[in-house]
Design an enzyme around this catalytic site. Structure first.
Site, PDB file in Angstrom:
ATOM      1  N   ARG A  17      70.611 -19.012 -41.647  1.00 47.43           N
ATOM      2  CA  ARG A  17      69.320 -18.644 -41.056  1.00 47.43           C
ATOM      3  C   ARG A  17      69.166 -17.146 -41.292  1.00 47.43           C
ATOM      4  O   ARG A  17      70.161 -16.424 -41.427  1.00 47.43           O
ATOM      5  CB  ARG A  17      69.318 -18.909 -39.551  1.00 47.43           C
ATOM      6  CG  ARG A  17      69.429 -20.368 -39.174  1.00 47.43           C
ATOM      7  CD  ARG A  17      69.492 -20.528 -37.645  1.00 47.43           C
ATOM      8  NE  ARG A  17      69.532 -21.926 -37.275  1.00 47.43           N
ATOM      9  CZ  ARG A  17      70.637 -22.580 -36.912  1.00 47.43           C
ATOM     10  NH1 ARG A  17      71.804 -21.949 -36.865  1.00 47.43           N
ATOM     11  NH2 ARG A  17      70.580 -23.851 -36.577  1.00 47.43           N
ATOM     12  N   LYS A  54      72.385 -20.355 -33.550  1.00 47.46           N
ATOM     13  CA  LYS A  54      71.578 -20.603 -32.354  1.00 47.46           C
ATOM     14  C   LYS A  54      72.478 -20.910 -31.167  1.00 47.46           C
ATOM     15  O   LYS A  54      73.528 -21.533 -31.319  1.00 47.46           O
ATOM     16  CB  LYS A  54      70.653 -21.803 -32.593  1.00 47.46           C
ATOM     17  CG  LYS A  54      69.398 -21.474 -33.343  1.00 47.46           C
ATOM     18  CD  LYS A  54      68.505 -22.703 -33.390  1.00 47.46           C
ATOM     19  CE  LYS A  54      67.204 -22.404 -34.093  1.00 47.46           C
ATOM     20  NZ  LYS A  54      66.385 -23.607 -34.235  1.00 47.46           N
ATOM     21  N   HIS A 114      63.948 -19.014 -44.882  1.00 49.89           N
ATOM     22  CA  HIS A 114      64.421 -20.339 -44.454  1.00 49.89           C
ATOM     23  C   HIS A 114      64.362 -21.357 -45.603  1.00 49.89           C
ATOM     24  O   HIS A 114      65.077 -22.352 -45.583  1.00 49.89           O
ATOM     25  CB  HIS A 114      63.595 -20.825 -43.257  1.00 49.89           C
ATOM     26  CG  HIS A 114      64.372 -21.668 -42.309  1.00 49.89           C
ATOM     27  ND1 HIS A 114      65.359 -21.158 -41.496  1.00 49.89           N
ATOM     28  CD2 HIS A 114      64.328 -23.001 -42.063  1.00 49.89           C
ATOM     29  CE1 HIS A 114      65.874 -22.140 -40.776  1.00 49.89           C
ATOM     30  NE2 HIS A 114      65.272 -23.272 -41.107  1.00 49.89           N
ATOM     31  N   ARG A 143      67.647 -22.002 -47.018  1.00 50.58           N
ATOM     32  CA  ARG A 143      68.444 -22.906 -46.169  1.00 50.58           C
ATOM     33  C   ARG A 143      68.070 -24.356 -46.485  1.00 50.58           C
ATOM     34  O   ARG A 143      68.938 -25.216 -46.635  1.00 50.58           O
ATOM     35  CB  ARG A 143      68.183 -22.560 -44.702  1.00 50.58           C
ATOM     36  CG  ARG A 143      69.003 -23.346 -43.707  1.00 50.58           C
ATOM     37  CD  ARG A 143      68.798 -22.717 -42.327  1.00 50.58           C
ATOM     38  NE  ARG A 143      69.159 -23.593 -41.240  1.00 50.58           N
ATOM     39  CZ  ARG A 143      70.386 -23.711 -40.751  1.00 50.58           C
ATOM     40  NH1 ARG A 143      71.377 -23.008 -41.286  1.00 50.58           N
ATOM     41  NH2 ARG A 143      70.638 -24.520 -39.744  1.00 50.58           N
ATOM     42  N   HIS A 148      73.556 -27.884 -37.012  1.00 50.68           N
ATOM     43  CA  HIS A 148      72.591 -28.726 -36.293  1.00 50.68           C
ATOM     44  C   HIS A 148      73.284 -29.462 -35.162  1.00 50.68           C
ATOM     45  O   HIS A 148      74.358 -30.021 -35.342  1.00 50.68           O
ATOM     46  CB  HIS A 148      71.961 -29.763 -37.236  1.00 50.68           C
ATOM     47  CG  HIS A 148      70.989 -29.192 -38.207  1.00 50.68           C
ATOM     48  ND1 HIS A 148      70.610 -29.851 -39.347  1.00 50.68           N
ATOM     49  CD2 HIS A 148      70.302 -28.017 -38.219  1.00 50.68           C
ATOM     50  CE1 HIS A 148      69.736 -29.115 -40.018  1.00 50.68           C
ATOM     51  NE2 HIS A 148      69.547 -27.997 -39.353  1.00 50.68           N
ATOM     52  N   TYR A 172      66.800 -33.989 -44.781  1.00 54.22           N
ATOM     53  CA  TYR A 172      67.182 -33.635 -46.147  1.00 54.22           C
ATOM     54  C   TYR A 172      67.490 -34.842 -47.026  1.00 54.22           C
ATOM     55  O   TYR A 172      67.764 -34.684 -48.203  1.00 54.22           O
ATOM     56  CB  TYR A 172      68.355 -32.648 -46.134  1.00 54.22           C
ATOM     57  CG  TYR A 172      67.944 -31.377 -45.443  1.00 54.22           C
ATOM     58  CD1 TYR A 172      67.003 -30.539 -46.021  1.00 54.22           C
ATOM     59  CD2 TYR A 172      68.434 -31.043 -44.190  1.00 54.22           C
ATOM     60  CE1 TYR A 172      66.579 -29.388 -45.391  1.00 54.22           C
ATOM     61  CE2 TYR A 172      68.022 -29.893 -43.548  1.00 54.22           C
ATOM     62  CZ  TYR A 172      67.090 -29.072 -44.155  1.00 54.22           C
ATOM     63  OH  TYR A 172      66.667 -27.946 -43.514  1.00 54.22           O
TER      64      TYR A 172
END
Length: 192
Positions: free
Chosen positions: A42, A66, A138, A141, A164, A173
């Site tokens: 990120r 995150k 992004h 990514r 994630h 994806y």
């Protein structure tokens, strides 16, 4: 869910080839873009990447993502080489501000780069490379994840590398795999 915009490998190579590596900023930008794509970071993880989080001798980096969660990401040979080159050729020649001594990528004044600066760099490279897609940092990514899934990487491994919480976030994806299968079936089935 809306499918993410991603770059193919020739588009990424085209963007990288637009960087003037004869300048300190160019060498830094080349290393940053390669690291962004090679590790699927990120933008906040890239600008916050610390030298103390680099474990290049063991081929991985630790990033704080995150929710302040740390995860380990394998790093490829090219990104590793470019980070080492940036650190020895560029970073050692810079005036480094207090509190930025451990930050890997620095601006001209020796401070941490802002997220906005990375956006500008990416937009400028896309323009120079003639890429018409709406890009952001992004996008690298998304490209990282898409290329891994297309190459046959395990979805759980991709989930871990991206950090994630849920596998359903990573499942986005698989979109290219489905398109690839559809194209193959339509091309080779006798009833089409």
């Amino acid at each position: 869910r809306k499918l993410p915009v991603f770059l193919n490998v020739p588009e990424i190579d085209a963007m990288l080839s637009c960087i003037d590596r004869s300048t300190p900023e160019g060498e830094r930008n080349y290393s940053m873009i390669e690291t962004l794509y090679s590790c699927g970071l990120r933008v906040s993880e890239l600008v916050g990447l610390r030298i103390s989080q680099l474990h290049l001798e063991n081929d991985y980096i630790a990033v704080t993502g995150k929710g302040n969660k740390e995860r380990l990401i394998p790093i490829g040979t090219i990104a590793k080489k470019l980070i080492k080159s940036y650190m020895t050729k560029v970073r050692t020649q810079m005036p480094i501000k207090r509190k930025a001594e451990d930050i890997l990528y620095l601006n001209r004044r020796g401070n941490a780069l802002s997220r906005v600066m990375i956006f500008y760099i990416v937009k400028d490279l896309a323009l120079k490379a003639g890429i018409k897609k709406v890009l952001s940092p992004h996008t690298f990514r998304h490209s990282f994840a898409t290329h891994l899934v297309e190459g046959g990487a395990d979805l759980r491994a991709v989930q871990e590398m991206l950090g994630h919480e849920s596998i359903t976030t990573t499942e986005i994806y698989t979109h290219t795999d489905r398109q690839f299968l559809r194209d193959n079936i339509l091309s080779y089935h006798p009833r089409n």
